[in-house]
Design an enzyme around this catalytic site. Sequence first.
Site, short mmCIF file in Angstrom:
data_model
loop_
_atom_site.label_atom_id
_atom_site.label_comp_id
_atom_site.label_asym_id
_atom_site.label_seq_id
_atom_site.Cartn_x
_atom_site.Cartn_y
_atom_site.Cartn_z
N SER A 1 38.12 102.93 -0.93
CA SER A 1 39.20 102.79 -1.77
C SER A 1 40.40 103.17 -0.83
CB SER A 1 39.16 104.18 -2.74
OG SER A 1 38.97 105.16 -2.33
N SER B 1 34.82 105.68 1.44
CA SER B 1 36.30 105.09 1.45
C SER B 1 36.97 105.33 2.58
CB SER B 1 36.92 105.72 0.14
OG SER B 1 36.55 104.99 -1.02
N LYS C 1 47.06 108.56 2.34
CA LYS C 1 46.60 107.74 1.40
C LYS C 1 47.27 108.43 -0.02
CE LYS C 1 42.13 106.96 -1.20
NZ LYS C 1 40.66 107.18 -0.96
N1 GLN Z 1 33.22 102.81 -3.32
C1 GLN Z 1 32.76 104.13 -3.76
C2 GLN Z 1 33.21 104.36 -5.24
O1 GLN Z 1 33.87 103.66 -5.70
C3 GLN Z 1 33.37 105.24 -3.11
C4 GLN Z 1 34.78 105.67 -3.29
C5 GLN Z 1 35.46 106.71 -2.25
O2 GLN Z 1 34.69 106.91 -1.32
N2 GLN Z 1 36.60 107.29 -2.74
O3 GLN Z 1 32.88 105.46 -5.69
#
Ligand code: GLN
Length: 489
Positions: free
Chosen positions: A152, A176, A77
């Site tokens: 994400s 994510s 990532k």
């Molecule tokens: N969807 C969650 C957020 O937007 C989790 C994001 C993540 O785990 N990086 O904060």
Amino acid sequence: MYQLSAKEIRDQFISKKVSAVEIAEYFITRAHTVDEKTGAFLSILDKRTLKRAKELDEKREAGKPLGKLAGVPIAIKDNMNLKGEKTTCASNFLKDHVALYDATPIRLLEEEDALIIGKTNCDEFAMGSTNENSAFKIAKNPWDLDCTPGGSSGGSAVAVAARCAPLSLGSDTGGSIRQPAAFTGIYGFKPTYGRVSRYGLVAFGSSLDHVGPFATNVEDVALIMEVMGAYCDKDSTSLDIPKENYLDKLDQSLQGKKIGVPWDFLGDLPDKSKQLFQESLKVYEDLGAEVVDIPFPELKYCIPIYYIIAPAEASSNLARFDGVQYSSRAEDAESLSDLYDLSKEYGFGEEVKQRVMLGTFVLSSGFQSDYFKKALKIRELLINNFHHTFDHCDVMALPTTPNGAFKSHSIKDPISLYLQDLYTTPANLAGLPAISIPCGFTEEKLPHGLQILGPQQEDARVMRFAYHFQKNTEHHKKIPSLFDKENLS
Ligand code: GLN
């Protein structure tokens, strides 16, 4: 070659059935084609990977010992540092930022002779659940290109689901890794907090951030965790405990083990998701495990407290992006304060700005005790209740997400999007190991995930539950048809 697991690729390389250069060329070509169709990558490291592959072939020729991940292609990532390559966090702010050092997890992978093939697309600074917040391009779900792969870490999930690497790394602050794994039909593992170093991961919510793998099978999750799950003195929250042999523990029986289910928290689960969840529990019952009801009223507070704590930590972490040190700088600023303001104005996307403002608000002196401190108290309550819960069961089961993947850009309302994280945020707030397991398909023929959570440091137990599920089901074997070909065009 695309159907092979990480372990199989390594074995073929070691037994000289294939060279590292052949592996690198094959997966890099595939990554370019997959990227054209899905937007999974932000950079594919053709030259670097081939150079390292050549060196690896020479190492093999010289008869030197080869690492646990020798010749295994891995995608990363783009919020983790790989020295000399860009780390953009899918943000305009960092679009030209070149990393000065290696993130510890990446260093550990390369020390075991893995081949890092590219940096993957994600939501800007890992904020989002759809990959739509990337400043550069959206990522598309390989099962249905009109749908989101989740986020994400969407690009890392697509890279593995479309088989341009058997393994990838994501970061999980509120779900994510697990949510995109569920949306793309693969395994996504979030370790215990502190098990994998955060050194070199660009911080979002430091007390919630975790680095973890995506894989097509549990053995590969165990394999990569044996490499990455190590104490790191550069991360003050790294767990100072010995490395574990996860692979050796996978097979132990589940006979008599207890799986806790907080049924009171699952009242709103849509019918099809409930059906898949119940069928999954039945798999465990057939293996001799017992499903027990666990009342857990605090779980309903996880979304509100996550969306106070995560933005609060983000607003503090992102304060360093001020136009002075990192990458983008507003050209038209006339004073120092202009420089700060305008650099942020131009550099950050809407979601990031929204979170920085929300975080600054909940930390402000007038509101801190109403929001931030209250959220911390509820977090403490949640952690304590998890302790009690695990006195009554070995692991807890939840769906990974309320639904399967949805059409890109179809959810406009931020609250509805935030509710996608309903079942994933509890494990982040309590630092628990949790895995998403492919457990079937929705009415739209899109993958669905089952989630298993364990007590802190019981990462091996969580993998073991996932492994038995894998051994007794077929869902993980399906590859999206568009990408189930040796040569993609
Ligand atoms: N969807 C969650 C957020 O937007 C989790 C994001 C993540 O785990 N990086 O904060």
